[in-house]
Design a protein around this motif. Structure first.
Motif, PDB file in Angstrom:
ATOM      1  N   PHE A 184       0.829  -1.209   0.000  1.00 54.25           N
ATOM      2  CA  PHE A 184       0.000   0.000   0.000  1.00 54.25           C
ATOM      3  C   PHE A 184       0.866   1.262   0.000  1.00 54.25           C
ATOM      4  O   PHE A 184       0.619   2.202  -0.772  1.00 54.25           O
ATOM      5  CB  PHE A 184      -0.921   0.014   1.221  1.00 54.25           C
ATOM      6  N   LEU A 185       1.888   1.304   0.843  1.00 52.40           N
ATOM      7  CA  LEU A 185       2.740   2.498   0.924  1.00 52.40           C
ATOM      8  C   LEU A 185       3.503   2.720  -0.383  1.00 52.40           C
ATOM      9  O   LEU A 185       3.726   3.866  -0.793  1.00 52.40           O
ATOM     10  CB  LEU A 185       3.709   2.362   2.101  1.00 52.40           C
ATOM     11  N   ASN A 186       3.903   1.633  -1.018  1.00 50.50           N
ATOM     12  CA  ASN A 186       4.575   1.765  -2.315  1.00 50.50           C
ATOM     13  C   ASN A 186       3.628   2.364  -3.350  1.00 50.50           C
ATOM     14  O   ASN A 186       3.992   3.262  -4.126  1.00 50.50           O
ATOM     15  CB  ASN A 186       5.069   0.401  -2.777  1.00 50.50           C
ATOM     16  N   ARG A 187       2.372   1.891  -3.354  1.00 53.98           N
ATOM     17  CA  ARG A 187       1.386   2.431  -4.292  1.00 53.98           C
ATOM     18  C   ARG A 187       1.058   3.887  -3.971  1.00 53.98           C
ATOM     19  O   ARG A 187       0.914   4.723  -4.864  1.00 53.98           O
ATOM     20  CB  ARG A 187       0.119   1.584  -4.191  1.00 53.98           C
ATOM     21  N   LEU A 188       0.982   4.192  -2.665  1.00 46.66           N
ATOM     22  CA  LEU A 188       0.697   5.562  -2.242  1.00 46.66           C
ATOM     23  C   LEU A 188       1.823   6.498  -2.665  1.00 46.66           C
ATOM     24  O   LEU A 188       1.579   7.643  -3.079  1.00 46.66           O
ATOM     25  CB  LEU A 188       0.513   5.606  -0.719  1.00 46.66           C
ATOM     26  N   ARG A 189       3.032   6.000  -2.614  1.00 51.30           N
ATOM     27  CA  ARG A 189       4.185   6.805  -3.053  1.00 51.30           C
ATOM     28  C   ARG A 189       4.068   7.159  -4.535  1.00 51.30           C
ATOM     29  O   ARG A 189       4.363   8.280  -4.953  1.00 51.30           O
ATOM     30  CB  ARG A 189       5.470   6.009  -2.796  1.00 51.30           C
ATOM     31  N   LEU A 190       3.606   6.185  -5.330  1.00 50.11           N
ATOM     32  CA  LEU A 190       3.473   6.429  -6.757  1.00 50.11           C
ATOM     33  C   LEU A 190       2.304   7.364  -7.083  1.00 50.11           C
ATOM     34  O   LEU A 190       2.344   8.116  -8.060  1.00 50.11           O
ATOM     35  CB  LEU A 190       3.281   5.105  -7.501  1.00 50.11           C
ATOM     36  N   GLU A 191       1.255   7.301  -6.250  1.00 42.25           N
ATOM     37  CA  GLU A 191       0.070   8.133  -6.488  1.00 42.25           C
ATOM     38  C   GLU A 191       0.226   9.554  -5.963  1.00 42.25           C
ATOM     39  O   GLU A 191      -0.550  10.437  -6.305  1.00 42.25           O
ATOM     40  CB  GLU A 191      -1.159   7.482  -5.835  1.00 42.25           C
ATOM     41  N   THR A 192       1.229   9.770  -5.104  1.00 43.10           N
ATOM     42  CA  THR A 192       1.443  11.098  -4.529  1.00 43.10           C
ATOM     43  C   THR A 192       2.242  11.940  -5.511  1.00 43.10           C
ATOM     44  O   THR A 192       3.386  11.639  -5.824  1.00 43.10           O
ATOM     45  CB  THR A 192       2.203  10.989  -3.192  1.00 43.10           C
ATOM     46  N   LYS A 193       1.609  13.008  -6.007  1.00 47.72           N
ATOM     47  CA  LYS A 193       2.252  13.865  -7.010  1.00 47.72           C
ATOM     48  C   LYS A 193       1.596  15.239  -6.962  1.00 47.72           C
ATOM     49  O   LYS A 193       0.515  15.401  -6.363  1.00 47.72           O
ATOM     50  CB  LYS A 193       2.094  13.237  -8.402  1.00 47.72           C
ATOM     51  N   PRO A 194       2.231  16.234  -7.545  1.00 47.39           N
ATOM     52  CA  PRO A 194       1.639  17.591  -7.542  1.00 47.39           C
ATOM     53  C   PRO A 194       0.243  17.588  -8.155  1.00 47.39           C
ATOM     54  O   PRO A 194      -0.011  16.918  -9.166  1.00 47.39           O
ATOM     55  CB  PRO A 194       2.629  18.401  -8.388  1.00 47.39           C
ATOM     56  N   PRO A 228      -3.810  14.439  -0.854  1.00 47.61           N
ATOM     57  CA  PRO A 228      -3.482  13.208  -0.126  1.00 47.61           C
ATOM     58  C   PRO A 228      -4.675  12.271  -0.026  1.00 47.61           C
ATOM     59  O   PRO A 228      -4.516  11.051  -0.091  1.00 47.61           O
ATOM     60  CB  PRO A 228      -3.056  13.724   1.257  1.00 47.61           C
ATOM     61  N   GLU A 229      -5.894  12.833   0.146  1.00 51.69           N
ATOM     62  CA  GLU A 229      -7.083  11.984   0.244  1.00 51.69           C
ATOM     63  C   GLU A 229      -7.274  11.154  -1.022  1.00 51.69           C
ATOM     64  O   GLU A 229      -7.545   9.948  -0.965  1.00 51.69           O
ATOM     65  CB  GLU A 229      -8.335  12.841   0.503  1.00 51.69           C
ATOM     66  N   LEU A 230      -7.144  11.813  -2.169  1.00 57.30           N
ATOM     67  CA  LEU A 230      -7.332  11.110  -3.440  1.00 57.30           C
ATOM     68  C   LEU A 230      -6.228  10.071  -3.648  1.00 57.30           C
ATOM     69  O   LEU A 230      -6.482   8.979  -4.160  1.00 57.30           O
ATOM     70  CB  LEU A 230      -7.348  12.105  -4.596  1.00 57.30           C
ATOM     71  N   ALA A 231      -4.994  10.407  -3.233  1.00 54.61           N
ATOM     72  CA  ALA A 231      -3.881   9.466  -3.375  1.00 54.61           C
ATOM     73  C   ALA A 231      -4.130   8.198  -2.554  1.00 54.61           C
ATOM     74  O   ALA A 231      -3.896   7.074  -3.021  1.00 54.61           O
ATOM     75  CB  ALA A 231      -2.579  10.123  -2.935  1.00 54.61           C
ATOM     76  N   VAL A 232      -4.638   8.369  -1.337  1.00 57.60           N
ATOM     77  CA  VAL A 232      -4.936   7.220  -0.486  1.00 57.60           C
ATOM     78  C   VAL A 232      -6.050   6.374  -1.099  1.00 57.60           C
ATOM     79  O   VAL A 232      -5.983   5.139  -1.120  1.00 57.60           O
ATOM     80  CB  VAL A 232      -5.321   7.684   0.934  1.00 57.60           C
ATOM     81  N   GLU A 233      -7.078   7.032  -1.632  1.00 56.84           N
ATOM     82  CA  GLU A 233      -8.185   6.298  -2.247  1.00 56.84           C
ATOM     83  C   GLU A 233      -7.709   5.503  -3.464  1.00 56.84           C
ATOM     84  O   GLU A 233      -8.069   4.335  -3.659  1.00 56.84           O
ATOM     85  CB  GLU A 233      -9.293   7.267  -2.642  1.00 56.84           C
ATOM     86  N   SER A 243       2.093  23.521   1.599  1.00 56.46           N
ATOM     87  CA  SER A 243       1.041  22.653   1.069  1.00 56.46           C
ATOM     88  C   SER A 243       1.134  22.457  -0.436  1.00 56.46           C
ATOM     89  O   SER A 243       0.567  21.532  -0.980  1.00 56.46           O
ATOM     90  CB  SER A 243      -0.334  23.226   1.425  1.00 56.46           C
ATOM     91  N   GLY A 244       1.867  23.320  -1.139  1.00 55.34           N
ATOM     92  CA  GLY A 244       1.954  23.170  -2.590  1.00 55.34           C
ATOM     93  C   GLY A 244       2.951  22.127  -3.022  1.00 55.34           C
ATOM     94  O   GLY A 244       3.021  21.775  -4.191  1.00 55.34           O
ATOM     95  N   GLN A 245       3.783  21.649  -2.079  1.00 58.48           N
ATOM     96  CA  GLN A 245       4.789  20.658  -2.444  1.00 58.48           C
ATOM     97  C   GLN A 245       4.229  19.247  -2.346  1.00 58.48           C
ATOM     98  O   GLN A 245       3.213  19.007  -1.680  1.00 58.48           O
ATOM     99  CB  GLN A 245       5.997  20.784  -1.508  1.00 58.48           C
TER     100      GLN A 245
END
Length: 794
Positions: free
Chosen positions: A694-704, A708-713, A785-787
């Protein structure tokens, strides 16, 4: 990447491609790309390795020693080993327990004597002790006659004779119960028979004679003793190995084919773990590892370690095929995207096995070494074989993509379920994180109150005769488990010197008076009998009688060099916490004898004493090692992701399965046994597989531009279905151990399976809100928050 079509419908729109930059696994996952370049050649190499593995499996021997848990370099164990070599009786004794209310009826006694006579003729039996071994008081200058005459008396004379038998000091309370309803017959086997495959035939012959000779008597006969227990352990280990292999593999294949609905994907997901099992067991065979009660669970453990990652890789490749990629690109990208997490999951499992190296038990350390080797083999097998099988077996990927874009009901249902959970978990992360902290803290308090537990019966099949027979000896003859007091003489001291005989007598008397110890035998037993029945305390007479006794009986109490003796008693098979006070009190009281007889070394030993002294401390040390493992694994994962947020995110979901399982043990009154603490140690590392993916996938989904809510979903929807499926398969693979006859393996199996399910619960309901809360907290503290979210920051 994903769209919400309605309140309950989610589907994948496109797939994430591999990112450039430093991998969280430092590029180790790229090992899986090498076999893809030459899949046919890779399969040829695989076949050669499998042939070698088959020969390696045949080299595996079974370690059925009852003392294997306590085998170590400690002074206590070395002394115990020395005693078993110098006085090897209990290691080779088969205990025949005959019981019935009419045991001493004339006809039954005749049948019992016939059985004893026949048992002496069994191949591999070197001697026998029974109530028929007792002698009458000797006449001056003559050998004592047998207590039982060739022709048993009848009528009133027989009743009087039976009263004489029941009151005989040699057999009363030792070979015949006080109420005359249970008789113990001790068969001494040849050492070479006990250590060979001939043991099965010898025990089988004994059982046949028991059944034939006692037929129609109404008496119940059972076998116990170390050789019988070892044989039952040996048979259970062999039988369990087959059960685990068949049922574990079937579970994986069935679930894979139900959800993938294609043979090729089932093979890609389920066959690499099966091959990993064979390769790992073959490697252990070539490395001369012995199969024992812990290594016997290596098959389901390898399945657990490897199946989770093979499913993740197969799911990732499947998503890419549905999105339109060709099979080579799909499996290559799956390795690059999911492979780093696979490396980390095997890494955490490896740390769990390394933690077992801190145990004082050679057996548990060997289990840790075998587990670490199996983890490395499983990682290489999964990374290499999933893409190879995918490239070779997947056909018509375009037709497949069109078909499953519109008909993927099973996986889609799981995605909808995961999405439903994710939305609610990220809605109020602070509240859910606080609830999780309180729950884990409360469970931790209960876990801290678990007490160490150990019983010899838990290491022996409890559905066979040995444990049942031992229980009858516990009830009628004070116990089946020997406890010995070793007396080593000063240099030059004679066995028959007055000082030596006085020392033996004092120790014997002390052991007899010790509460909880019964059935005490030593040279003093014979000395007392001669004094009472023959009216003599002459040393020459004692020596003459010792010389008349068969050597195998003499070696029970007198060393071959005649520089040491053993006073042997028996204790019930109770929990070690109940035996320890008996051992400590006896050892303390023997200080008086030591003071009165300087130069004579007196030590309490035997398996019961070793277990009582060492089991609690060994279990507590393993438990402390588990606490240290929590911190080490969290730091390891944090360093791999180069993120403090990740490090703290994995703590609560990692601890939750352990403390919840411990609470279940507490509620069941089980306590903390060797099997349970090893299961929790290993399950902690294995349970983090879901967290890492999950954390690996969250890392890939986290982007500008992505909250964070959408990345977790998104991360939840993409990895959730595979996590749920693998947990079901893994739990099934582990819970098959409930079919074992070994109580310790049954405990290991259901507790590990429960921990895996608890780990999934923690991943869905604790990891999501805590990671969301920590990301938000980190962003507020940074004020930027923009980063990008700090989960991908170094």
């Amino acid at each position: 990447m994903l769209e919400k079509n309605s309140e309950s419908q989610v589907h994948v729109e496109k797939v994430e491609e591999p990112r450039t930059g430093l991998s969280i696994a430092f590029g180790i996952e790229r090992l899986g790309l090498i076999p893809m370049r030459a899949p046919i050649l890779s399969c040829i190499v695989l076949v050669l390795l499998l042939i070698g593995a088959v020969f390696g499996v045949h080299r595996i021997k079974i370690d059925d020693s009852l003392s294997q848990l306590f085998r170590s370099n400690s002074k206590d164990f070395k002394q115990y080993e020395a005693v078993t070599k110098r006085f090897p009786s209990t290691e080779f004794d088969v205990l025949v327990v005959v019981e019935g209310k009419t045991l001493l009826a004339r006809d039954n006694l005749e049948k019992l004597r016939d059985m004893v006579t026949d048992l002496q003729l069994v191949d591999g039996v070197r001697g026998l002790v029974s109530l028929f071994s007792a002698r009458q008081a000797p006449a001056p200058g003559k050998l004592p006659a047998a207590l039982f005459p060739n022709e048993l008396p009848q009528g009133e004379a027989y009743d009087k004779f039976i009263e004489t038998v029941k009151s005989n000091e040699i057999i009363r309370g030792k070979l015949l119960s006080e109420d005359g309803t249970l008789a113990l017959i001790v068969l001494s086997l040849e050492p070479k028979v006990v250590s060979s495959n001939d043991l099965s035939k010898t025990v089988g012959d004994i059982r046949k004679i028991m059944a034939d000779d006692l037929s129609g008597s109404g008496l119940n006969a059972q076998l116990s003793g170390v050789p019988v227990m070892q044989l039952e352990i040996r048979n259970a280990v062999e039988r369990d190995g087959l059960t685990y292999n068949v049922l574990g593999i079937l579970a994986g294949c069935i679930i894979a084919i139900i959800f993938f609905r294609k043979i090729s994907f089932m093979v890609a997901a389920a066959f690499p773990p099966m091959i990993a099992i064979l390769l790992a067991l073959g490697g252990l065979g070539w490395a001369n590892f012995n199969l024992n009660m812990f290594l016997n669970v290596m098959t389901p453990l390898i399945m657990v370690i490897s199946f989770s990652d093979s499913m993740q890789l197969t799911f990732a490749a499947r998503d890419r095929l549905i999105a339109g990629q060709d099979k080579f690109t799909a499996f290559k990208n799956a390795v690059l995207v999911v492979g780093p997490a696979c490396v980390l999951t095997h890494g955490t499992a490896g740390i769990s096995f390394i933690a077992l190296q801190f145990s004082d038990s050679d057996l548990i350390r060997k289990f840790g070494e075998a587990g670490l080797a199996a983890t490395i083999i499983a990682l290489i097998a999964v990374l290499s074989l999933v893409p190879v099988f995918g490239v070779l077996l997947v056909r018509n990927e375009r037709i497949f993509a069109v078909k499953f874009q519109s008909a993927d009901a099973g996986v889609q249902a799981l995605r909808n379920f995961c999405y439903w959970i994710a939305v609610r978990m990220v809605g109020r992360p602070g509240l859910f994180s606080l609830i999780a902290l309180l729950v884990v803290g409360s469970l931790g308090v209960v876990y801290a109150n678990l007490q160490p537990r150990y019983r010899l019966a838990d290491q022996v099949p409890d559905k066979q005769q040995a444990v049942a027979a031992s229980n009858r000896l516990d009830a009628k003859l004070t116990g089946a488990n020997p406890i010995d007091v070793l007396i080593q003489f000063p240099k030059g001291a004679s066995l028959y010197s007055p000082q030596t005989l006085k020392t033996i007598a004092d120790v014997h008397a002390m052991v007899e008076k010790s509460a909880g110890v019964g059935n005490v035998w030593s040279l003093e037993t014979l000395r007392r009998w001669l004094a009472e029945k023959a009216g003599t305390t002459d040393v020459n007479t004692l020596k003459e009688y010792v010389d008349l006794i068969p050597e195998h009986l003499v070696r029970r109490f007198i060393d071959k060099e005649q520089d040491a003796v053993v006073v042997s008693g028996r204790v019930p098979d109770l929990d070690s916490s109940q035996i320890l006070p008996v051992v400590d009190k006896l050892d303390h009281e023997l200080d008086k004898v030591r003071a009165e007889h300087p130069g004579y070394e007196i030590a309490v030993t035997g398996l019961s004493a070793i277990a009582a002294r060492n089991s609690a401390s060994m279990i507590e040390k393993l438990n402390r090692g588990l606490t240290v493992e929590f911190a080490l694994v969290a730091i390891f994962i944090g360093l791999a992701f180069r993120s403090v947020v990740v490090m703290f995110s994995c703590i609560l979901p990692g601890i939750f399965p352990v403390v919840l399982s411990g609470t279940v043990l507490w509620l069941l009154g089980e306590g903390l046994q060797f099997a349970s603490v090893v299961a929790l140690t290993v399950s902690f590392g294995l349970g983090l597989s879901a967290t890492i993916h999950f954390l690996n996938r969250l890392r890939l989904e986290t982007k500008p531009g992505v909250t964070p809510e959408l990345a977790v979903e998104r991360a939840t929807v993409l990895v959730g279905p595979a996590l749920i499926l693998t947990t079901v398969v893994l739990a099934c693979g582990l819970v098959v151990t409930v079919f074992s006859d070994l109580p310790s393996l049954r405990l290991f199996g259901w507790l590990s399976a429960f921990s895996m399910v608890a780990a999934l619960v923690a991943d869905l309901f604790i990891l999501r809100p805590t990671s969301m809360f920590l990301i938000n907290l980190s962003q507020k503290l940074r004020g930027k928050s923009g980063q990008p979210a700090p989960i991908e920051k170094a």
